[in-house]
Design a protein around this motif. Sequence first.
Motif, mmCIF file in Angstrom:
data_model
loop_
_atom_site.group_PDB
_atom_site.id
_atom_site.type_symbol
_atom_site.label_atom_id
_atom_site.label_comp_id
_atom_site.label_asym_id
_atom_site.label_seq_id
_atom_site.Cartn_x
_atom_site.Cartn_y
_atom_site.Cartn_z
ATOM 1 N N THR A 313 -4.549 10.458 75.529
ATOM 2 C CA THR A 313 -3.084 10.328 75.615
ATOM 3 C C THR A 313 -2.513 9.506 74.464
ATOM 4 O O THR A 313 -1.354 9.142 74.474
ATOM 5 N N LYS A 314 -3.338 9.207 73.448
ATOM 6 C CA LYS A 314 -2.912 8.301 72.380
ATOM 7 C C LYS A 314 -2.149 9.003 71.263
ATOM 8 O O LYS A 314 -1.473 8.352 70.479
ATOM 9 N N ASN A 315 -2.293 10.301 71.125
ATOM 10 C CA ASN A 315 -1.608 11.056 70.068
ATOM 11 C C ASN A 315 -1.942 10.524 68.673
ATOM 12 O O ASN A 315 -1.104 10.537 67.767
ATOM 13 N N GLY A 316 -3.158 10.049 68.520
ATOM 14 C CA GLY A 316 -3.607 9.614 67.206
ATOM 15 C C GLY A 316 -3.118 8.250 66.772
ATOM 16 O O GLY A 316 -3.466 7.794 65.673
ATOM 17 N N ILE A 317 -2.322 7.565 67.574
ATOM 18 C CA ILE A 317 -1.804 6.234 67.211
ATOM 19 C C ILE A 317 -2.758 5.167 67.738
ATOM 20 O O ILE A 317 -3.146 5.189 68.906
ATOM 21 N N SER A 318 -3.134 4.238 66.896
ATOM 22 C CA SER A 318 -4.042 3.165 67.308
ATOM 23 C C SER A 318 -3.359 2.221 68.288
ATOM 24 O O SER A 318 -2.135 2.040 68.253
ATOM 25 N N THR A 319 -4.156 1.631 69.151
ATOM 26 C CA THR A 319 -3.623 0.609 70.047
ATOM 27 C C THR A 319 -3.507 -0.709 69.296
ATOM 28 O O THR A 319 -4.141 -0.920 68.248
ATOM 29 N N TYR A 320 -2.698 -1.605 69.842
ATOM 30 C CA TYR A 320 -2.600 -2.944 69.266
ATOM 31 C C TYR A 320 -3.974 -3.608 69.239
ATOM 32 O O TYR A 320 -4.336 -4.295 68.272
ATOM 33 N N THR A 321 -4.746 -3.405 70.297
ATOM 34 C CA THR A 321 -6.075 -4.010 70.380
ATOM 35 C C THR A 321 -6.980 -3.491 69.273
ATOM 36 O O THR A 321 -7.722 -4.266 68.644
ATOM 37 N N GLU A 322 -6.934 -2.193 69.016
ATOM 38 C CA GLU A 322 -7.757 -1.624 67.944
ATOM 39 C C GLU A 322 -7.355 -2.161 66.581
ATOM 40 O O GLU A 322 -8.209 -2.478 65.744
ATOM 41 N N THR A 478 -0.702 1.768 72.943
ATOM 42 C CA THR A 478 -0.599 2.187 71.550
ATOM 43 C C THR A 478 0.531 1.476 70.837
ATOM 44 O O THR A 478 1.503 1.034 71.458
ATOM 45 N N GLY A 479 0.389 1.404 69.533
ATOM 46 C CA GLY A 479 1.424 0.793 68.725
ATOM 47 C C GLY A 479 2.611 1.726 68.546
ATOM 48 O O GLY A 479 2.699 2.791 69.162
ATOM 49 N N VAL A 480 3.494 1.328 67.658
ATOM 50 C CA VAL A 480 4.711 2.099 67.416
ATOM 51 C C VAL A 480 4.412 3.341 66.575
ATOM 52 O O VAL A 480 5.104 4.346 66.656
ATOM 53 N N GLY A 481 3.354 3.251 65.772
ATOM 54 C CA GLY A 481 3.015 4.362 64.891
ATOM 55 C C GLY A 481 3.504 4.175 63.481
ATOM 56 O O GLY A 481 3.608 5.137 62.718
ATOM 57 N N VAL A 482 3.808 2.926 63.106
ATOM 58 C CA VAL A 482 4.291 2.653 61.744
ATOM 59 C C VAL A 482 3.120 2.710 60.764
ATOM 60 O O VAL A 482 1.957 2.534 61.146
ATOM 61 N N PRO A 483 3.407 2.946 59.490
ATOM 62 C CA PRO A 483 2.341 2.909 58.479
ATOM 63 C C PRO A 483 1.727 1.510 58.388
ATOM 64 O O PRO A 483 2.431 0.506 58.514
ATOM 65 N N ILE A 484 0.433 1.478 58.180
ATOM 66 C CA ILE A 484 -0.268 0.208 58.020
ATOM 67 C C ILE A 484 -0.356 -0.131 56.541
ATOM 68 O O ILE A 484 -0.946 0.612 55.744
ATOM 69 N N GLU A 485 0.239 -1.252 56.159
ATOM 70 C CA GLU A 485 0.185 -1.679 54.761
ATOM 71 C C GLU A 485 -1.208 -2.206 54.439
ATOM 72 O O GLU A 485 -1.752 -3.030 55.177
#
Length: 628
Positions: A313-322, A478-485
């Motif tokens: 159910t994550k839709n490819g977005i990492s969780t905050y924990t990950e 899951t996080g918001v799905g923003v790009p990770i710098e």
Amino acid sequence: MSILDTINSPDDLKKIPRSDLPDLAAEIRSLIVEVVSKNGGHLASSLGAVELAIAIHYVFDVPHDKIIWDVGHQSYAHKIITGRREKFHTLRKYEGICGFTRMCESQYDSFTTGHSSTSISAGLGIACAKSLKKENNKVIAVIGDGSMTAGLAYEGMNQTGYLHKNKDFIVILNDNDMSISKNVGALSSFLSRTFSKKYLQDLRKEFGEFLKSLPKIGDDLYKFAKRSEEFFKTFATPGMLFEAFNFDYFGPINGHNINHLIDILNNIKHLREPVLLHITTTKGKGYPPAERNPIYFHGIGSFKVKTGNCNNTKNGISTYTEVFGKTMVELAGKNEKIIAVTAAMPEGTGLTEFSEIFPERFFDVGIAEQHGVTFSAGLATEGFRPVVAIYSTFLQRAYDQILHDVCLESLPVIFAVDRAGIVGEDGATHNGLFDISYLRNLPNMVVMAPKDENELRQMLLTALSHNGPIAFRYPRGTGVGVPIEPDIKPLPIGKGEILKKGTDILILAIGHSVCESLNAYEKLISEHGISSTVVNCRFVKPLDTELIISLTKEIPRLITVEENIRMGGFGSAVLECLSDGGIYDYKIDRLGIPDVFVDHGPQNLLRAKYKIDSNAIVNSALKLMGRI
């Protein structure tokens, strides 16, 4: 009709022939797997305790006799047996039955157990109360899943041993390879089965007197055995540990042999002093995927019964924990002073990879949050940078250590507060709705919360760069799905950021509530023509008082939003800021959790119910504007 269909109470269970009980256990397991595969839950632990639950209810008179399940997530079979079979499909659903024992849910739940290691202390309290009231109830504490690693369990045992005379109290240690020892084989099982007979207990004591009477060597033999009646078991079991606390120890025995369990429980239930029965069980018993991977199936979301594979159910977005776990590995590769500390939750806090890459810098202290915090304080005194990753609800257990052992001397211990805010289906005992309130009042402590997963990375580096106690809280999921710098930059301590600029409403938000505020901004401007300024405050302590004061002088209406209890929380900090700044005549609405415990249910549903979602922010703005 199945056997299970005939059981609506423990009295119905007692009517079932003992020969049919293994079939009943299989039916209960099938129901547990079916429901948890849809609703999620703590699967492996409850599967391992099915025979134990059946045996306890078969032998004892519950609810006259009191059972405490510790941790309560191993109690699914108990719930099914005690009149909740027809409601079991609502497990962990909103307004359904809880995933833990709850006193308010059933008369058969003698104590609410969401955190671990409380059963012995609570059980002793109940036993003492029954003794004072001249009542003859038995009290049974079932402790397992690592709960014996916590100091509270031993504090309870120590007091029990001191008050042991005429205390009807049975502790059952459910050892499922996440507890204190391994199964030591058939000899111990044989000894425990025979030694549970009363006449053999007497024989052991007589044998001890015989040993002491032997000329010259008698006293030495007796001292060597510590207690003569435990002579043989001393070499094969941990019984001497529990005997030292004045418990009569029996075990370990196979916890999946129902007939054997029933016989043992019938033999020991008449004893009038504290008893510890040590059983060994297989976590995930009866469901092969859970038996093969009990850690994965300890707490799990929905999954396919046939394969055990989780429904994605994550839709490819990492969780905050990950994101936290990967950032820890990245930063630790550059800084050998970084140490990771967790309390029996390496997987849950995202530190598994860290533990594999930097095993010498990873410490799992077990279910011992108090020790973990003070241990980290010791590391900090020697120049290391310990990062203590603990769920918000469990960090509460170490509050005194945070205050006295970390904050008092302003030691640079970093607290990664996972599962902050509403956690969802685990409910009242697991919601992290108090950490802002209980951390922000501590001198020397810095408290912050990221608006998204990229800012989480920045806050971890900020914490490592700060020379003092510092905490950052982040939500479950899951996080918001923003790009990770790729390049992490530290944040200036105590500085917020303006995300949207408007003139009608000022919205100050922290953590996940920033996303809700941005959604509200769009609705307000598009649907109601109301412009708002949205500020990601980032820091609860220290607040960006300069920014807040300046904005309140420009904008006449203020909303604060937080996923924390309102009392003493972020909104309270803003009110204090305004008061200290001499701003009194101002329209303010604080959105947060009221003075209640939030029950279990989907996160978004609960956010809507307690008016901390984007719709609630819109309604608050409309009220402040006089539109409704």
